[in-house]
Scaffold this motif. Structure first.
Motif, PDB file in Angstrom:
ATOM      1  N   VAL A   1       0.814  -1.223   0.000  1.00 22.39           N
ATOM      2  CA  VAL A   1       0.000   0.000   0.000  1.00 22.39           C
ATOM      3  C   VAL A   1       0.842   1.266   0.000  1.00 22.39           C
ATOM      4  O   VAL A   1       0.337   2.339  -0.298  1.00 22.39           O
ATOM      5  N   GLN A   2       2.086   1.148   0.334  1.00 18.94           N
ATOM      6  CA  GLN A   2       2.947   2.330   0.395  1.00 18.94           C
ATOM      7  C   GLN A   2       3.513   2.584  -1.000  1.00 18.94           C
ATOM      8  O   GLN A   2       4.488   1.982  -1.412  1.00 18.94           O
ATOM      9  N   LEU A   3       2.868   3.506  -1.726  1.00 17.41           N
ATOM     10  CA  LEU A   3       3.214   3.747  -3.118  1.00 17.41           C
ATOM     11  C   LEU A   3       3.814   5.131  -3.345  1.00 17.41           C
ATOM     12  O   LEU A   3       3.776   5.638  -4.460  1.00 17.41           O
ATOM     13  N   ALA A   4       4.368   5.729  -2.322  1.00 16.62           N
ATOM     14  CA  ALA A   4       4.961   7.060  -2.490  1.00 16.62           C
ATOM     15  C   ALA A   4       6.130   6.970  -3.471  1.00 16.62           C
ATOM     16  O   ALA A   4       6.894   6.006  -3.483  1.00 16.62           O
ATOM     17  N   ALA A   5       6.229   7.988  -4.333  1.00 14.43           N
ATOM     18  CA  ALA A   5       7.280   8.013  -5.349  1.00 14.43           C
ATOM     19  C   ALA A   5       7.815   9.432  -5.491  1.00 14.43           C
ATOM     20  O   ALA A   5       7.118  10.401  -5.194  1.00 14.43           O
ATOM     21  N   PHE A   6       9.060   9.548  -5.943  1.00 14.14           N
ATOM     22  CA  PHE A   6       9.673  10.858  -6.126  1.00 14.14           C
ATOM     23  C   PHE A   6       9.202  11.534  -7.404  1.00 14.14           C
ATOM     24  O   PHE A   6       9.143  12.739  -7.486  1.00 14.14           O
ATOM     25  N   SER A   7       8.875  10.746  -8.420  1.00 12.82           N
ATOM     26  CA  SER A   7       8.393  11.337  -9.668  1.00 12.82           C
ATOM     27  C   SER A   7       7.187  10.544 -10.186  1.00 12.82           C
ATOM     28  O   SER A   7       6.995   9.384  -9.836  1.00 12.82           O
ATOM     29  N   LYS A   8       6.414  11.181 -11.015  1.00 18.07           N
ATOM     30  CA  LYS A   8       5.237  10.552 -11.597  1.00 18.07           C
ATOM     31  C   LYS A   8       5.636   9.351 -12.454  1.00 18.07           C
ATOM     32  O   LYS A   8       4.917   8.366 -12.529  1.00 18.07           O
ATOM     33  N   GLU A   9       6.783   9.419 -13.066  1.00 16.74           N
ATOM     34  CA  GLU A   9       7.281   8.347 -13.939  1.00 16.74           C
ATOM     35  C   GLU A   9       7.497   7.040 -13.162  1.00 16.74           C
ATOM     36  O   GLU A   9       7.394   5.953 -13.730  1.00 16.74           O
ATOM     37  N   ASP A  10       7.763   7.147 -11.856  1.00 17.45           N
ATOM     38  CA  ASP A  10       7.965   5.953 -11.032  1.00 17.45           C
ATOM     39  C   ASP A  10       6.668   5.193 -10.784  1.00 17.45           C
ATOM     40  O   ASP A  10       6.700   4.061 -10.304  1.00 17.45           O
ATOM     41  N   LEU A  11       5.533   5.800 -11.072  1.00 12.22           N
ATOM     42  CA  LEU A  11       4.236   5.160 -10.858  1.00 12.22           C
ATOM     43  C   LEU A  11       3.757   4.369 -12.082  1.00 12.22           C
ATOM     44  O   LEU A  11       2.664   3.846 -12.084  1.00 12.22           O
TER      45      LEU A  11
END
Length: 182
Positions: free
Chosen positions: A96-106
């Motif tokens: 559930v922990q989906l924090a990312a530094f950039s949108k591209e990482d999602l």
């Protein structure tokens, strides 16, 4: 103010240690979908089933590749993609922990080569999908001649339609010839 502090001390800590300690989740919890490209055949069943439009397919005819893409920022974790996938290439994880530094990482992406028609040469389907269909038909015993089956599967729908029209015209012609001979 003292009343508030007294109540806070009496109640204790009510928030979790989420970033440091993983949350306690139910075994049926649906979290991040995980795509396994080695199992995926590129059939796009998941794309048709996704209510959030988090899954997309783009076809690049210049490179002869089809790109499958999942954007986790749009995913609602409904599990429809997992339900409809014929090869179990998508599985929902408890993550559930989906924090990312950039949108591209999602994004999760996979590329699949496209099959060209053996008759006209136009691209029409993903190669892995045709191989999957061929293996299913051979296992079911529907075809004995693997080369003929592959030839049929690697022909685009418009060329198949044209071949069938030609054959039906021959049937009609042979009926007319029989009637004339009688």
């Amino acid at each position: 103010m003292l009343k508030f502090l007294k109540k806070a001390v009496k109640t204790g800590v009510v928030t979790g240690q989420d970033p440091l300690v993983p949350p306690n989740l139910d075994k049926n919890f649906r979290g991040k979908p995980e795509h396994h490209p080695e199992q995926c055949i590129g059939c796009a069943a998941c794309i048709n089933a996704c209510p959030a439009n988090a899954l997309t397919v783009t076809t690049n005819l210049k490179t002869g590749m089809q790109q499958w893409s999942l954007f986790l920022g749009q995913c609602i974790f409904c599990g429809r993609c997992e339900e409809v996938c014929p090869t179990a290439a998508i599985k929902l994880t408890p993550q559930v922990q989906l924090a990312a530094f950039s949108k591209e990482d999602l994004y999760q992406r996979s590329d699949f080569p496209i099959q060209n028609c053996v008759v006209c040469g136009k691209p029409f389907a993903v190669q892995k999908e045709l191989q999957y269909a061929q293996s299913l038909l051979m296992q079911a015993g529907q075809y004995q001649d693997e080369v003929a089956l592959q030839q049929q599967l690697c022909t685009c729908p418009s060329c198949k339609r044209e071949q069938n029209i030609t054959q039906s015209q021959r049937i009609q012609l042979s009926r007319q010839l029989r009637e004339q001979q009688s």
